[in-house]
Design a protein around this motif. Structure first.
Motif, PDB file in Angstrom:
ATOM      1  N   UNK A1121       0.803  -1.214   0.000  1.00  0.00           N
ATOM      2  CA  UNK A1121       0.000   0.000   0.000  1.00  0.00           C
ATOM      3  C   UNK A1121       0.833   1.259   0.000  1.00  0.00           C
ATOM      4  N   UNK A1122       2.123   1.122  -0.188  1.00  0.00           N
ATOM      5  CA  UNK A1122       2.986   2.299  -0.161  1.00  0.00           C
ATOM      6  C   UNK A1122       3.193   2.809  -1.584  1.00  0.00           C
ATOM      7  N   UNK A1123       3.411   4.080  -1.651  1.00  0.00           N
ATOM      8  CA  UNK A1123       3.711   4.705  -2.930  1.00  0.00           C
ATOM      9  C   UNK A1123       5.043   5.417  -2.780  1.00  0.00           C
ATOM     10  N   UNK A1124       5.964   5.131  -3.703  1.00  0.00           N
ATOM     11  CA  UNK A1124       7.261   5.785  -3.647  1.00  0.00           C
ATOM     12  C   UNK A1124       7.438   6.630  -4.894  1.00  0.00           C
ATOM     13  N   UNK A1141      -4.925   0.479   2.007  1.00  0.00           N
ATOM     14  CA  UNK A1141      -4.937  -0.828   2.660  1.00  0.00           C
ATOM     15  C   UNK A1141      -4.989  -1.839   1.541  1.00  0.00           C
ATOM     16  N   UNK A1142      -3.916  -2.554   1.364  1.00  0.00           N
ATOM     17  CA  UNK A1142      -3.871  -3.498   0.255  1.00  0.00           C
ATOM     18  C   UNK A1142      -3.057  -2.937  -0.886  1.00  0.00           C
ATOM     19  N   UNK A1143      -3.077  -3.662  -1.976  1.00  0.00           N
ATOM     20  CA  UNK A1143      -2.216  -3.315  -3.091  1.00  0.00           C
ATOM     21  C   UNK A1143      -2.575  -1.955  -3.671  1.00  0.00           C
ATOM     22  N   UNK A1144      -1.539  -1.333  -4.184  1.00  0.00           N
ATOM     23  CA  UNK A1144      -1.770  -0.166  -5.033  1.00  0.00           C
ATOM     24  C   UNK A1144      -2.001  -0.717  -6.433  1.00  0.00           C
ATOM     25  N   UNK A1145      -3.121  -0.424  -7.002  1.00  0.00           N
ATOM     26  CA  UNK A1145      -3.429  -1.070  -8.270  1.00  0.00           C
ATOM     27  C   UNK A1145      -3.056  -0.220  -9.475  1.00  0.00           C
ATOM     28  N   UNK A1146      -3.109   1.068  -9.346  1.00  0.00           N
ATOM     29  CA  UNK A1146      -2.647   1.858 -10.488  1.00  0.00           C
ATOM     30  C   UNK A1146      -2.174   3.218 -10.009  1.00  0.00           C
TER      31      UNK A1146
END
Lengths: 1260, 251
Positions: A1121-1124, A1141-1146
């Protein structure tokens, strides 16, 4: 009938009515948009016709109006209006408030003696007033006396204590300078300083209305001659009798008596006309302030209303049209009411704002909004009609409501309200008429202009696209374009385009360019002000007349030097007052000049010079109506002191009784007060003029200050009422807070059915992959079927694999043509509006020589790709201007043989279509052979498509589709022909991701390896020279190929262990390839040499989403769930946020923010520089990943059977578009944004193509 | 009569404030003190948390409403002046401030209270105001309100009942055109009722009187004016509150 799609079996009356209204509006809209010019002419004519009766109304202004009648047969007008007297103004009814009988006294001490002091000029003349008063008071004729006739006044208004001693408080209203001394000779005689007595009653400071001095003297201060520095030495004053009733005999006897006593030898003043002066309602300052307030509110209302006009070509033009609509409807209502005999009695300026507010601008705005929200791809006519019919019901409902309210108001039976309501009703109806005819037509013109402008703007970017067809509505029926000769391509287009502007548009442009309307209004205003200033009784005309009469020297006047009278004639000459009558007065015989030698001294002779001179008393026409020189507030203020209002009433001014007094020096000396001699001679003659000038300056300064204050006030109001952010987004659309469901209808929103999505049906199973390059769209379903669509029209161009047999040569040819026709048709604008003179040259320079080449006959070269125009994304990045530098035919260095061959075999035909390959335009095969081309035969059996394995990844560039299959095979398909161009089976592990950049393909495999392929296009030898100069462009050459080319796909490098775990994401841009894998790392490769530059570590979960664009922005999101955000140049981490919460999908980035979506179905918008979350949008379940950015400020997200458009800056929902008829459809799982602002979304097994009208405006 | 009427108007304007509180000098003073203390605490808390943003926003809205109330009081007061009063320009400024000094502030405070109360009640009732939420509509509403006042001051009616009925119809029309919410209607009625009661009390205690009282001690159109005033100020307050929510939302 947009609303009639599913008519219920039994419609209620209301619904049927609604249907009918809607249909009527639809037809009306069609009519308006079809014939704009005649309709506008018709409306203008009707406006003018309705406003014609207004000419009879007087100009607005507060000046009094006059009416002159004869004295002789004067009778008091009756109260009942008399129809026969047309020239009689309608206020001339009933008795006047009062009759004014002025007695004009001119007195002079003559001959002037050197022993006399300046005070003598006026002391003894003023002293004579008391005897005159006595004479008048005591005059009796037929038992009629002044006491019986005069206007009896009782009390001064309270609050006028300081006037109490001066103005008569009881009895007759008889005003004269004697009032200063309570009409008592003794007080006058004992007054040591007359001037001081006169001055002490003057108000301090500014005096705008009539002063006491004016009232008592009855002539303007300048003309009284009561001054120490008077040069004329003639004292003029008026004894004003105010009579309550009219007795002709008494007055004539009084006149005769006074004449007999004080004969005026040289006086021939006209005595046969009386002037009735009607006063309008006065507006005092106290009333002005509320008026100004209402106007401020009105302007705020108009401002806030017109600000909502959006998405049109000229906002100001439409706002102006809206205001014009309302204003002219008001004018029409007044005009119509006047026509039918109802004269407005209300104060127009006062009720005007309320009328505007009642009529309102709402309908106009609703219309505009409704029309602009219709789909742009419709014809203008249809758009207008649809917009009208959509809002028809609400417009009719509103109008009915307002009419009802006004009708209720009408039955209050209060005259003022009834009149207001009548005006409002007529105004509403005429406003409706104008909206329907005038505004709608203006709107249609505007929309048409906008589409033209859009066209012009969009063309440069798309100039290279194939565009053979002009007609948007007949794609299939159009015949195949004649085979063109390439030479004529670029020559025709520019002129062609310029000619396309219709005449009416040119008129509109001309109007807009020259600002004719504004200038006309300005000139009109100036003229109006000028007329007002000139006709105003206190204004320019009188002033001019006075100036002229003053400038003519008095002494010379003896020979007839009386001034030409500019216009002292009454404004409304009475029935008997013919011009000749007036003129006959003009050469009034002046007094015989007794002493010519005194003339010069009369001008500049100082009183102390000692030369005796005789002041001359002359009577001119200006004395005839001396009251004209007074302030027009003179009489109202005199009467207002006694609480009598003259507003909307009139007074009658009787002809003046002239009295000439000649006093002997001896008398002057006798009446002299002991202190009079102490006055020194004047030091300067100028001092008298100074105060007046100062007053003028003061007024000017005060006015300026008030103006500045008003501007400041307005500014403050503006700042308070609308904050900065508020002004940037439309209010009327439904506003959305976070957490709201995206697809509900919230508040007011324009009819959403207007954007009709284009459904692309054909896939039998759910769609797995989508790829697009702007022009073409490739989709692949679970069944492994790849379909290629035209994004402009939604036609399916190719199906891979094709069902059944391969086409025969001829049918294949026709199918192809169909496809290209469709493409061409979709861009009809290119034909007319482009600014690119040579679309063909463009391509050549960019290294697409073969675009101009033609496709071979499919019969022979079946498996070779068509020479389609390569739609490369690099098109946009390439400035089109440099293309213009290339001479049109430079690129065409076909050898002479080729030319000859062309001429031999194909008749040249001009036209744009030359640049667009179509199978028919291909050179016949024999020509090729004759040119000696060695065409490698296509190995038919070499590549066999594999239909067994699934397509896992797909990319589309140019018209090459790269498909990665689950068995590790990489295939290159021709998107148009649907033929397999080459395939590579070097790897065995399934291809999970593909990137197709320039001529390189990067494939990521399931085993974590990364393969770099190079697409080689082996051009036939003769064609290579048509490329542009090598190395001119700084980016690697894009894949360009023709059907002659042999395309091979070679594995150049394979990175075996790029990642430890399967590669999940692969993105390529700006010469970098970025991979993300489940091993928590991101790797950056250089595209050219496949060299690994960085390994980016920072995630604590597998990488699920990566974004990189041309500006080297790299963002990655992981399962944690992190974005870098990374710096691609240094490999350092810029920011790191946890958002989901959970995957970053796009992940998508714009210049200012990062948009991410996660498995939690939340879309978060982050500030890119600070990494702070701006806001988030809750999506529906399963739709989380579908989002796209159309422009910097427009975000589109998918929902349950719909897509929603959001304003990215504010998080406001702009619009929701439902994809199917039933909204219970499946969620939008994938969403692709195309260049031309269409959105493609995967909608189950169907694709939906949605065009966004708003984007057209926002794209630039 | 006109002067007296004007006086009545000013008084009635003022009484609107007291409708929110109660009359009685020291009580008002204590109340004001209390308000001041609240304001100061709010101001002191204005920095730091998110709550402070909201409070600052509340204060700003209150200030805007206060200004609107003051301006409306001054202007509408002037509307009641008849034309014959001003003879000399020097007296214009005097007439502008002819009413007692405390009337504009009181009207401003009343406007602030009512304007803040409306969105508050809306949110408590849970029915957000959706009808015509735009500044243009609010401007229209203000214009109609001024028009109603204009009519009450300028029109010559045959009798009082007619005037009152007309104004009542106009006020209801105002509510229907610009509000159409139950809470708005209720609050308007409440405002009108309280203000009228206070006016009655004031007149009963001899603070001032009406020239032609036809409804106990006051003019019968007074409640209509109060009602439409309440609806108007409430409209402004709602619009301001909505703008605030947007801004908060953007941050």
């Amino acid at each position: 009938m947009p609303r009639g799609l599913t008519p219920p079996p039994r419609m209620t009356v209301r619904e049927r009515l609604r249907e009918k209204i809607s249909a009527a509006f639809y037809r009306h809209g069609l009519l308006c948009a079809s014939y704009p010019v005649p309709i506008i002419l018709f409306t203008s004519a009707s406006i003018l016709a309705c406003c014609y009766p207004l000419l009879r109304l007087p100009l607005p202004g507060t000046g009094p109006v006059e009416f002159t009648t004869r004295v002789r047969d004067y009778t008091v007008p009756s109260h009942e209006p008399q129809g026969d007297l047309g020239e009689r103004p309608d206020w001339y009814r009933g008795p006047p408030v009062a009759y004014i009988q002025p007695v004009l006294v001119k007195a002079a001490v003559s001959p002037w003696d050197s022993t006399l002091v300046p005070v003598d000029v006026f002391r003894s003349p003023l002293g004579r007033v008391f005897s005159l008063l006595e004479e008048i008071r005591n005059h009796v004729h037929d038992d009629g006396s002044l006491e019986a006739l005069c206007l009896q006044v009782t009390d001064l208004l309270p609050g006028l204590r300081r006037m109490q001693r001066v103005l008569p408080e009881h009895g007759c209203l008889l005003v004269s300078p004697g009032n200063y001394w309570q009409n008592q000779r003794e007080l006058f005689d004992s007054d040591p300083d007359l001037l001081k007595t006169v001055h002490q009653h003057e108000p301090k400071g500014l005096h705008t209305s009539a002063t006491l001095r004016d009232l008592l003297f009855g002539v303007p201060v300048k003309h009284t001659g009561v001054s120490l520095y008077s040069r004329k030495r003639v004292v003029t004053y008026t004894i004003t009798m105010v009579l309550g009733s009219y007795d002709a005999r008494f007055l004539s006897s009084l006149r005769a008596r006074l004449r007999q006593l004080h004969p005026s030898v040289n006086c021939s003043l006209r005595e046969d006309h009386m002037v009735h002066v009607h006063f309008k309602e006065e507006i005092g300052m106290a009333e002005l302030i509320p008026l100004v307030t209402t106007y401020i509110i009105l302007f705020a209302y108009i401002y806030f209303s017109t600000r909502k006009i959006d998405m049109v070509k000229s906002k100001w033009g439409l706002a102006l049209a809206a205001v014009v609509t309302v204003l002219s409807s008001l004018l029409m209502s007044v005009g119509l009411c006047t026509l039918f005999g109802l004269t407005p009695t209300l104060n127009g300026g006062e009720i005007f704002p309320y009328l505007v507010v009642v009529i309102g601008l709402e309908n106009v705005l609703v219309l505009t909004k409704s029309v602009v929200s219709t789909p742009v791809d419709l014809e203008v006519k249809l758009r207008i009609a649809q917009g009208l019919s959509n809002e028809s019901w609400s417009i009719m409902k509103n109008m009915a409501t307002e009419l009802c309210i006004i009708l209720i108001g009408y039955f209050t039976l209060v005259p003022a309200i009834q009149e207001f309501c009548l005006f409002a009703v007529v105004g509403l109806v005429s406003d409706f008429f104008l909206q329907m005819f005038f505004f709608t037509t203006v709107l249609s013109i505007d929309i048409r202009r906008m589409e033209l402008a859009d066209l012009n703007r969009r063309l440069p970017a798309e100039a290279g696209m194939p565009l053979p067809k002009p007609g948007p509505l007949r794609p299939r029926e159009a015949p195949p374009p004649p085979r063109p000769s390439p030479h004529t391509i670029t020559l025709q287009t520019p002129a062609f385009r310029n000619l396309r502007l219709p005449k009416r548009l040119r008129v509109v442009y001309f109007l807009a360019r020259t600002r004719l309307a504004q200038r006309f209004i300005m000139v009109g205003t100036v003229i109006w002000i000028g007329i007002l200033a000139y006709t105003d009784p206190a204004g320019l005309r009188t002033y001019l007349a006075a100036q002229v009469s003053e400038q003519s020297p008095l002494g010379e006047g003896g020979a007839g030097g009386l001034p030409p009278h500019l216009g002292v004639a009454p404004v409304f000459p009475g029935p008997g007052g013919d011009p000749a009558d007036t003129l006959s007065v003009l050469p009034a015989p002046a007094e015989p000049t007794p002493l010519p030698e005194n003339q010069s001294q009369g001008h500049h002779g100082a009183p102390g010079e000692g030369v005796p001179l005789v002041p001359q008393i002359s009577w001119g026409a200006e004395d005839e109506e001396g009251w004209r020189r007074l302030s027009f507030r003179h009489w109202p203020s005199l009467f207002s002191y006694y609480n009598i209002t003259l507003a909307k009433r009139y007074i009658s001014i009787l002809p003046v009784i002239p009295i000439t007094l000649h006093l002997s020096p001896r008398e002057a000396i006798e009446t002299r007060h002991p202190q009079d001699t102490r006055h020194p001679p004047p030091p300067s003659l100028k001092t008298n003029d100074l105060p007046a000038d100062l007053t003028l300056y003061k007024v000017a300064a005060l006015g300026l200050a008030a103006g500045v204050l008003l501007v400041l006030l307005l500014f403050c109001l503006y700042r308070v009422l609308c904050s900065r952010n508020y002004g940037q987004n439309g209010v009327a659309h439904g506003r959305r807070r976070r957490g709201d469901l995206p697809c509900d209808d919230y508040g007011y929103s324009p009819p959403i059915s207007e954007i009709s999505p284009l459904l692309l049906c054909g896939h039998s199973m759910d769609i797995e992959c989508l790829a697009s390059d702007g022009m073409l769209l490739a989709s692949c379903c679970l069944a492994g079927q790849i379909r290629v669509w035209d994004t402009q029209t939604g036609d399916c161009l190719t199906v891979i694999p094709k069902h059944g047999l391969r086409r025969s040569s001829s049918s294949g040819c026709w199918e192809q043509r169909d496809g290209w026709d469709a493409v061409g048709v979709a861009e009809p604008e290119n034909l007319g509006g482009g600014t690119e003179p040579g679309g063909g040259v463009f391509d050549e320079d960019k290294g697409y020589p073969l675009r101009r080449r033609t496709t071979p006959r499919p019969a022979l070269f079946e498996n070779q790709p068509d020479l389609t125009p390569l739609i490369d994304t690099n098109f946009d990045s390439q400035p089109p201007s440099h293309l213009l530098l290339t001479p049109p035919r430079n690129g065409f260095d076909f050898g002479g043989l080729v030319e000859k061959a062309y001429l031999e075999h194909e008749p040249p035909s001009p036209g744009l279509t030359a640049s667009y390959p179509s199978p028919l335009s291909g050179p016949p095969p024999q020509r090729r052979r004759s040119l000696g081309y060695i065409q490698p035969p296509a190995p038919q059996g070499q590549e066999t498509p594999d239909w067994e394995s699934a397509v896992w990844a797909m990319e589309l560039r140019g018209n090459l589709i790269a498909a990665g299959r689950s068995n590790g095979k990489l295939e290159l398909w021709d998107a148009v022909e649907g033929s397999l161009r080459c395939s590579n089976e070097d790897g065995v592990s399934g291809i999970t991701a593909l990137a197709f950049l320039n001529n390189r393909i990067v494939a990521a495999r399931l085993d974590g390896s990364l393969d770099f392929f190079t697409v080689d296009i082996n051009k036939p030898l003769g064609l290579l020279q048509y490329r542009g100069p090598p190395g001119r462009s700084n980016m690697p050459p894009s894949p360009c190929y023709s059907s002659e080319d042999v395309i091979s796909c070679q594995l150049t490098r394979s990175v075996q262990c790029a990642h430890q775990k399967p590669i999940t994401v692969l993105r390529a841009a700006a010469g970098r390839v970025v991979t993300g894998s489940q091993d928590h790392t991101v790797r950056v490769y250089r595209l050219e040499d496949s060299c690994c530059l960085f390994t980016l570590q920072g995630h604590s979960g597998g990488i699920t989403a990566i974004y990189i664009d041309q500006t080297m922005v790299l963002a990655s999101g992981g399962q944690d769930g992190a974005i870098c955000l990374w710096d691609v140049l240094t490999g350092s981490r810029v920011s790191h946020v946890y958002g989901h919460r959970g995957d970053v999908t796009s992940l998508v980035c714009t210049t200012s923010c990062v948009i991410s979506s996660g498995l939690d179905d939340l879309i978060c918008i982050w500030d890119r520089s600070t990494g702070i979350k701006l806001y988030s949008i809750q999506q529906e379940v399963g739709c989380g990943a579908s989002l796209g950015v159309i422009s910097e400020s427009l975000l589109v997200t998918g929902g349950q059977g719909c897509v929603s458009f959001w304003d990215l800056n504010f998080g406001d929902l702009l619009q929701t578009v439902y994809l199917g008829q039933s909204s219970d459809g499946q969620g939008v799982r994938q969403l692709v944004v195309l260049n031309n602002a269409a959105i493609v979304c995967d909608f189950g097994s169907e694709l939906s193509l949605v065009y966004v009208p708003a984007v057209l405006e926002k794209l630039d | 009569m006109p002067r007296l009427e004007e006086h009545c108007w000013s008084r009635s304007c003022a009484s609107r404030v007291e409708s929110k509180t109660f009359s009685g000098g020291n009580w008002v003073a204590s109340r004001a003190e209390e308000m001041m203390s609240i304001v100061t605490t709010v101001l002191s808390n204005a920095y730091g948390s998110l709550h402070s943003v909201r409070a600052a926003h509340l204060i700003r809205r209150g200030l805007v409403l206060f200004t609107v109330g003051v301006v409306l009081a001054l202007v509408l007061n002037l509307l009641q002046l008849q034309r014959n009063v001003t003879l000399f320009p020097e007296e214009v400024m005097a007439t502008l401030f002819s009413s007692a000094w405390w009337i504009p502030p009181c009207c401003g405070t009343a406007a602030a209270v009512v304007g803040l109360l409306y969105p508050c009640i809306d949110s408590h009732l849970g029915e957000p105001h959706k009808f015509k939420r735009e500044w243009a509509s609010v401007m229209r509403c203000i214009a109609v309100f001024v028009g109603i006042n204009h009519a009450s001051a300028k029109l010559h009616f045959a009798n009082n009942a007619q005037l009152s009925l007309t104004l009542a119809a106009l006020s209801l029309g105002l509510w229907w055109m610009f509000d159409r919410s139950r809470s708005g209607f209720g609050l308007g009625i409440g405002t009108a009722f309280l203000a009228t009661v206070i006016t009655q009390l004031l007149v009963y205690n001899g603070v001032y009187q009406y020239t032609y009282p036809d409804f106990l001690y006051v003019r019968s159109w007074l409640p209509c004016i109060f009602f439409s005033g309440g609806v108007t100020v409430g409209n402004i307050g709602r619009q301001l509150a909505m703008g605030g929510v947007e801004k908060l939302h953007n941050d």
